[in-house]
Scaffold this motif. Structure first.
Motif, PDB file in Angstrom:
ATOM      1  N   ASP A   1      81.689  54.553  71.618  1.00  0.00           N
ATOM      2  CA  ASP A   1      80.634  55.565  71.529  1.00  0.00           C
ATOM      3  C   ASP A   1      80.066  55.655  70.107  1.00  0.00           C
ATOM      4  OD1 ASP A   1      80.868  56.166  74.170  1.00  0.00           O
ATOM      5  OD2 ASP A   1      82.321  57.797  73.854  1.00  0.00           O
ATOM      6  N   PHE A   2      80.918  55.499  69.115  1.00  0.00           N
ATOM      7  CA  PHE A   2      80.436  55.529  67.725  1.00  0.00           C
ATOM      8  C   PHE A   2      79.457  54.390  67.465  1.00  0.00           C
ATOM      9  CE2 PHE A   2      80.855  54.196  63.309  1.00  0.00           C
ATOM     10  CZ  PHE A   2      80.559  55.373  62.642  1.00  0.00           C
ATOM     11  N   VAL A   3      79.801  53.213  67.984  1.00  0.00           N
ATOM     12  CA  VAL A   3      78.925  52.040  67.786  1.00  0.00           C
ATOM     13  C   VAL A   3      77.620  52.246  68.519  1.00  0.00           C
ATOM     14  CG1 VAL A   3      78.692  49.572  68.205  1.00  0.00           C
ATOM     15  CG2 VAL A   3      80.851  50.498  67.350  1.00  0.00           C
ATOM     16  N   ARG A   4      77.714  52.770  69.773  1.00  0.00           N
ATOM     17  CA  ARG A   4      76.475  52.991  70.528  1.00  0.00           C
ATOM     18  C   ARG A   4      75.553  53.982  69.794  1.00  0.00           C
ATOM     19  NH1 ARG A   4      80.326  53.223  74.786  1.00  0.00           N
ATOM     20  NH2 ARG A   4      80.203  51.372  76.146  1.00  0.00           N
ATOM     21  N   ASN A   5      76.121  55.078  69.352  1.00  0.00           N
ATOM     22  CA  ASN A   5      75.303  56.067  68.643  1.00  0.00           C
ATOM     23  C   ASN A   5      74.680  55.488  67.376  1.00  0.00           C
ATOM     24  OD1 ASN A   5      75.858  58.034  70.547  1.00  0.00           O
ATOM     25  ND2 ASN A   5      77.676  58.756  69.458  1.00  0.00           N
ATOM     26  N   PHE A   6      75.446  54.663  66.663  1.00  0.00           N
ATOM     27  CA  PHE A   6      74.918  54.063  65.430  1.00  0.00           C
ATOM     28  C   PHE A   6      73.760  53.129  65.737  1.00  0.00           C
ATOM     29  CE2 PHE A   6      74.956  50.531  62.435  1.00  0.00           C
ATOM     30  CZ  PHE A   6      74.710  51.211  61.251  1.00  0.00           C
ATOM     31  N   LEU A   7      73.943  52.255  66.765  1.00  0.00           N
ATOM     32  CA  LEU A   7      72.868  51.296  67.089  1.00  0.00           C
ATOM     33  C   LEU A   7      71.634  52.021  67.614  1.00  0.00           C
ATOM     34  CD1 LEU A   7      74.972  48.468  68.824  1.00  0.00           C
ATOM     35  CD2 LEU A   7      74.050  48.503  66.489  1.00  0.00           C
ATOM     36  N   ARG A   8      71.839  53.086  68.421  1.00  0.00           N
ATOM     37  CA  ARG A   8      70.689  53.826  68.935  1.00  0.00           C
ATOM     38  C   ARG A   8      69.949  54.545  67.791  1.00  0.00           C
ATOM     39  NH1 ARG A   8      73.244  57.029  71.855  1.00  0.00           N
ATOM     40  NH2 ARG A   8      73.367  55.713  73.722  1.00  0.00           N
ATOM     41  N   LYS A   9      70.715  55.045  66.857  1.00  0.00           N
ATOM     42  CA  LYS A   9      70.075  55.740  65.732  1.00  0.00           C
ATOM     43  C   LYS A   9      69.276  54.777  64.869  1.00  0.00           C
ATOM     44  CE  LYS A   9      71.130  58.702  61.800  1.00  0.00           C
ATOM     45  NZ  LYS A   9      72.207  59.377  61.042  1.00  0.00           N
ATOM     46  N   GLN A  10      69.781  53.569  64.661  1.00  0.00           N
ATOM     47  CA  GLN A  10      69.090  52.596  63.824  1.00  0.00           C
ATOM     48  C   GLN A  10      67.986  51.874  64.583  1.00  0.00           C
ATOM     49  OE1 GLN A  10      69.589  52.388  60.640  1.00  0.00           O
ATOM     50  NE2 GLN A  10      71.246  53.926  60.734  1.00  0.00           N
TER      51      GLN A  10
ATOM     52  N   LEU B   1      68.377  49.652  67.015  1.00  0.00           N
ATOM     53  CA  LEU B   1      68.755  48.265  67.373  1.00  0.00           C
ATOM     54  C   LEU B   1      69.003  48.201  68.877  1.00  0.00           C
ATOM     55  CD1 LEU B   1      71.219  47.630  64.376  1.00  0.00           C
ATOM     56  CD2 LEU B   1      68.798  46.997  64.552  1.00  0.00           C
ATOM     57  N   ASN B   2      67.936  48.252  69.628  1.00  0.00           N
ATOM     58  CA  ASN B   2      68.073  48.315  71.096  1.00  0.00           C
ATOM     59  C   ASN B   2      68.576  46.988  71.658  1.00  0.00           C
ATOM     60  OD1 ASN B   2      67.123  50.979  71.133  1.00  0.00           O
ATOM     61  ND2 ASN B   2      64.991  50.278  71.131  1.00  0.00           N
ATOM     62  N   GLY B   3      68.113  45.873  71.127  1.00  0.00           N
ATOM     63  CA  GLY B   3      68.587  44.555  71.624  1.00  0.00           C
ATOM     64  C   GLY B   3      70.050  44.373  71.363  1.00  0.00           C
ATOM     65  N   THR B   4      70.456  44.734  70.158  1.00  0.00           N
ATOM     66  CA  THR B   4      71.886  44.622  69.829  1.00  0.00           C
ATOM     67  C   THR B   4      72.708  45.573  70.699  1.00  0.00           C
ATOM     68  OG1 THR B   4      71.240  44.123  67.557  1.00  0.00           O
ATOM     69  CG2 THR B   4      73.527  44.725  67.922  1.00  0.00           C
ATOM     70  N   LEU B   5      72.158  46.770  70.991  1.00  0.00           N
ATOM     71  CA  LEU B   5      72.859  47.735  71.829  1.00  0.00           C
ATOM     72  C   LEU B   5      73.047  47.177  73.258  1.00  0.00           C
ATOM     73  CD1 LEU B   5      74.076  50.524  72.255  1.00  0.00           C
ATOM     74  CD2 LEU B   5      71.752  51.358  72.757  1.00  0.00           C
TER      75      LEU B   5
ATOM     76  N   GLN C   1      76.591  46.417  75.049  1.00  0.00           N
ATOM     77  CA  GLN C   1      76.960  47.032  76.322  1.00  0.00           C
ATOM     78  C   GLN C   1      77.424  45.974  77.307  1.00  0.00           C
ATOM     79  OE1 GLN C   1      77.276  50.132  76.884  1.00  0.00           O
ATOM     80  NE2 GLN C   1      75.578  51.393  76.091  1.00  0.00           N
ATOM     81  N   ARG C   2      76.725  44.862  77.388  1.00  0.00           N
ATOM     82  CA  ARG C   2      77.112  43.820  78.365  1.00  0.00           C
ATOM     83  C   ARG C   2      78.477  43.248  78.018  1.00  0.00           C
ATOM     84  NH1 ARG C   2      71.602  42.398  77.993  1.00  0.00           N
ATOM     85  NH2 ARG C   2      72.109  40.700  76.519  1.00  0.00           N
ATOM     86  N   GLU C   3      78.647  42.908  76.738  1.00  0.00           N
ATOM     87  CA  GLU C   3      79.926  42.303  76.356  1.00  0.00           C
ATOM     88  C   GLU C   3      81.076  43.298  76.519  1.00  0.00           C
ATOM     89  OE1 GLU C   3      79.513  40.757  72.450  1.00  0.00           O
ATOM     90  OE2 GLU C   3      78.161  39.121  73.040  1.00  0.00           O
ATOM     91  N   TRP C   4      80.821  44.599  76.201  1.00  0.00           N
ATOM     92  CA  TRP C   4      81.878  45.614  76.285  1.00  0.00           C
ATOM     93  C   TRP C   4      82.288  45.821  77.735  1.00  0.00           C
ATOM     94  CZ3 TRP C   4      84.769  48.025  72.723  1.00  0.00           C
ATOM     95  CH2 TRP C   4      85.518  49.119  73.120  1.00  0.00           C
ATOM     96  N   TYR C   5      81.335  45.976  78.634  1.00  0.00           N
ATOM     97  CA  TYR C   5      81.689  46.176  80.046  1.00  0.00           C
ATOM     98  C   TYR C   5      82.307  44.925  80.638  1.00  0.00           C
ATOM     99  CZ  TYR C   5      79.244  50.603  79.960  1.00  0.00           C
ATOM    100  OH  TYR C   5      78.854  51.870  79.664  1.00  0.00           O
ATOM    101  N   GLN C   6      81.876  43.753  80.129  1.00  0.00           N
ATOM    102  CA  GLN C   6      82.475  42.505  80.625  1.00  0.00           C
ATOM    103  C   GLN C   6      83.943  42.448  80.246  1.00  0.00           C
ATOM    104  OE1 GLN C   6      80.900  40.300  82.538  1.00  0.00           O
ATOM    105  NE2 GLN C   6      82.805  39.133  82.782  1.00  0.00           N
ATOM    106  N   LEU C   7      84.234  42.847  79.004  1.00  0.00           N
ATOM    107  CA  LEU C   7      85.633  42.848  78.573  1.00  0.00           C
ATOM    108  C   LEU C   7      86.440  43.890  79.342  1.00  0.00           C
ATOM    109  CD1 LEU C   7      85.229  42.532  74.695  1.00  0.00           C
ATOM    110  CD2 LEU C   7      86.014  40.771  76.288  1.00  0.00           C
ATOM    111  N   GLN C   8      85.822  45.064  79.662  1.00  0.00           N
ATOM    112  CA  GLN C   8      86.535  46.081  80.432  1.00  0.00           C
ATOM    113  C   GLN C   8      86.845  45.568  81.845  1.00  0.00           C
ATOM    114  OE1 GLN C   8      84.254  49.683  80.334  1.00  0.00           O
ATOM    115  NE2 GLN C   8      85.403  50.517  78.564  1.00  0.00           N
TER     116      GLN C   8
END
Length: 603
Positions: free
Chosen positions: A99-108, A110-114, A118-125
């Motif tokens: 959540d910290f990373v998501r909030n940071f990327l959304r604030k900056q 960086l939608n593509g990076t976000l 998200q894809r890589e994180w859910y894939q790992l989950q």
């Protein structure tokens, strides 16, 4: 019974720290069980009699209060109000790393990076590669730092806005302060002007009040004069009627008694012949005069006499005695002794300032010219005015005597010069030709010619016998103020308002030399007995003495290299020197008069 699932909820409060005092933090909800009462209490409703007293306070009670009141009336036990339900507790949970990373990327932004994260994180989950101990939570210090950074950023923006507002307020304050100072100065100026106007009004009121009695007296005099005028008209008409009646009676008597005796013819009165100008030229006894000029460079002020109360306009020396005559703006003339400045005689009769004074060739009379347009002759024997000439229409500037003493000439502001016959007291000739005021006039010694200097910048010679102009000298660039003949009659000097002195050769009809006595105007000029020295009365309070022969030699180029025509510059008067004359018999001293009311003798 309704239940809420226990699930974690993440809430982002944006960039504004004012949305939540703790910044962006993660919360979760616990499961809470709420009992639902399906069975409702059954009550038996009975009719209740309402009294008037109860109706009066019905609007002031709610339902619970009303029920409680009924139970008390029936003697029933009143239950205590149920306690309020407990509020569910909300527990704060630390923010996890994702959540910290998501909030940071959304604030900056960086939608593509976000999206990639998200894809890589859910894939790992989904693959089960992420464990709880690997994920962990974000320490509070990072959250606190981020909140502080956001707060600092917001505070910086507020500070910049406040600085802009303060700068604008400071500029506006300076503008208002300047306007205040301007209006304060304007107010002071207006107050000063108001006080000045009030003072002027008071002065004018006092001045007007002083004139009120005079105006009243003049009004009474005017009314009395009108009445007298009407009475005189009536008397005149009455006398006219009486004269007409007497004339008719005389005519009737003459018709009845014819006269046979012839009336003796009336003999006309013989007209006075008056003085006559010499028809033949006369020799000038000064032609062969050989006299060396006196050393005027050694002249000093020998005496000062405060002769009048106002400016002294002219001075003249007696032909044979050490006596001088002065004419002043105080409308008087006076005779003084040269030795000790004693007053011999004074006269007043002019109604305006005196401009000129001149002794009779024999010293028995005095002629004065005035701003009242008149010329007066004063007889020393009777100590009175013997004649007054009033033909001029404007102020008289100068007067001069003929060497025989029977004629006198005057120059006036009316552009004319007039020849006066002092025997019969009438004007014998008028010289017209100048287009401006004639400021000075003089006779050529032992001749019937006069010289005039005018405001039209010309010097003219006139024949008194024909009243015609003989010659006109041109050369001055400003108005001529004074003219004077030498004793031999071959030279005439003229001055103008630029301080230029010109000496003219009458025989050759040409300019002999020019001397500059400026830059102040030259008011008067006089030759000494030798005819070589010229004294000029200047408007700067000085008397300048020049050698005409040296100036002529310099013009011809025959003088030495270091030769100078200026011999002396006499200083002592405090204001402009108006008149000047040499002692006529021996050049022993020089007399001058000034606007400072004084007469000085230079010897």
């Amino acid at each position: 019974m309704a239940s809420l699932p226990a699930e974690a909820a993440t809430r982002d409060f944006g960039d504004d720290p004012a949305d939540f005092s703790g910044g962006n933090e993660t919360f979760y909800l616990e499961q809470v069980t709420i009992d639902d009462d399906d069975e409702e209490e059954e009550y038996e409703y009975e009719e209740v009699m309402v009294d008037d007293d109860d109706v009066a306070g019905e609007g002031d009670e709610d339902l619970d209060q009303a029920l409680r009141t009924l139970k008390l009336k029936e003697g029933m036990a009143v239950d205590d109000p149920p306690p309020p339900p407990e509020k569910p507790e909300v527990h704060e949970r630390s923010e996890v790393v994702d959540d910290f990373v998501r909030n940071f990327l959304r604030k900056q932004g960086l939608n593509g990076t976000l999206d990639m994260f998200q894809r890589e994180w859910y894939q790992l989950q989904q693959d089960g590669k992420l464990k709880d101990e690997d994920i962990g939570t974000v320490p509070d210090v990072y959250l606190r730092n981020r909140y502080l950074r956001d707060e600092v950023k917001v505070m910086k923006e507020k500070v910049e806005k406040m600085e802009a507002i303060a700068h604008k307020a400071r500029t506006t304050w300076d503008k208002f302060r300047k306007e205040r100072d301007f209006h304060k100065m304007h107010h002071k100026r207006v107050v000063q002007e108001k006080n000045k106007v009030i003072t002027d009004l008071k002065r004018l009121k006092n001045h007007y009040a002083d004139y009120e009695p005079t105006l009243a007296a003049m009004r009474k005099k005017y009314e009395a004069a009108i009445k007298e005028k009407m009475m005189m008209k009536l008397e005149r008409d009455r006398l006219k009627a009486k004269v007409f009646a007497l004339e008719q009676q005389v005519a009737q008597l003459e018709a009845i008694r014819p006269t046979q005796e012839a009336e003796p013819q009336k003999q006309p009165r013989p007209r006075p012949a008056g003085a006559q100008l010499p028809k033949q030229p006369r020799p000038n006894p000064n032609i062969g005069l050989q006299e060396d000029p006196r050393p005027v460079d050694q002249y000093n002020a020998n005496g000062t006499n405060r002769a009048h109360d106002a400016s002294v306009a002219a001075v003249a020396h007696h032909p044979t005695k050490p006596i001088i005559a002065t004419a002043s703006d105080d409308c008087t003339w006076k005779l003084w002794t040269v030795a000790n400045n004693e007053l011999v005689m004074s006269g007043d009769g002019h109604t305006d300032w005196l401009s000129s004074v001149e002794f009779h060739p024999t010293g028995s009379h005095l002629a004065t010219g005035s701003g009242d347009t008149t010329v007066k002759l004063w007889d020393f024997r009777t100590a009175s005015c013997s004649a007054t000439f009033t033909d001029h229409t404007q102020a008289v500037w100068d007067v001069a005597w003929h060497d025989l003493g029977d004629f006198m000439v005057s120059a006036s502001m009316d552009h004319t010069a007039k020849l006066w016959d002092c025997v019969i007291g009438k004007c014998r000739a008028t010289f017209r030709g100048h287009v401006d005021s004639i400021n000075s006039v003089c006779f050529q010694p032992f001749s019937e010619n006069i010289c005039t200097g005018s405001g039209d910048k010309t010097v003219s010679l006139w024949d008194c016998r024909t009243s015609l102009c003989i010659q006109t000298f041109y050369g001055h660039m400003n108005a001529c103020s004074s003219v004077a003949f030498s004793s031999r009659g071959d030279r005439v000097a003229s001055t103008d308002a630029d301080g230029v002195v010109k000496v003219w050769d009458v025989r050759k009809v040409t300019e002999l030399c020019q001397v500059y006595a400026g830059p102040h105007p030259a008011n008067s000029v006089a030759f000494d007995r030798s005819g070589s020295l010229v004294a000029v009365a200047s408007d700067d309070g000085t008397i300048k003495v020049f050698n005409v022969d040296t100036a002529a030699a310099i013009v011809r180029g025959q003088a030495e290299e270091d030769a100078s025509a200026t011999l002396n510059e006499l200083r002592g008067h405090e204001e402009a020197v108006q008149g000047i004359c040499f002692e006529p018999t021996s050049n022993r001293y020089l007399v001058s008069c000034s606007s400072d009311t004084s007469v000085r003798v230079w010897q």
